[in-house]
Scaffold this active site. Sequence first.
Site, short mmCIF file in Angstrom:
data_model
loop_
_atom_site.label_atom_id
_atom_site.label_comp_id
_atom_site.label_asym_id
_atom_site.label_seq_id
_atom_site.Cartn_x
_atom_site.Cartn_y
_atom_site.Cartn_z
N ARG A 121 0.82 -1.21 0.00
CA ARG A 121 0.00 0.00 0.00
C ARG A 121 0.86 1.26 0.00
NH1 ARG A 121 -3.61 -0.22 4.92
NH2 ARG A 121 -1.73 -1.22 5.71
N ASN A 138 -6.53 -2.39 2.11
CA ASN A 138 -6.56 -3.84 2.29
C ASN A 138 -8.01 -4.32 2.38
OD1 ASN A 138 -3.79 -4.17 2.36
ND2 ASN A 138 -3.66 -4.25 4.57
#
Length: 89
Positions: free
Chosen positions: A18, A36
């Site tokens: 990320r 996520n």
Amino acid sequence: MIGKRYIVYGRVQGVGFRWFINNVAENLNIKGYVMNMPDGSVEIWAEGEADSLYTFKNYILKGNGFSFVENIEEEIVPVQGYTHFSIKY
């Protein structure tokens, strides 16, 4: 300006993926978010110019060296007008 939603499968959680995506998006002037998902995948909402999104997808597929992308789903979505790119938790 177009919008794309990507769902990325593979080893993409717990490996800095990320943060990598956030940095790439900021460098390419892409707005949206990365997050996520409960099933172990990562969702990316990206808004930007078509050529930037093409480059962005190549970075997603390549990953950060610790991640491994097995599959990516991509769809065109309506532009929501995000003003920056962020990491959602």
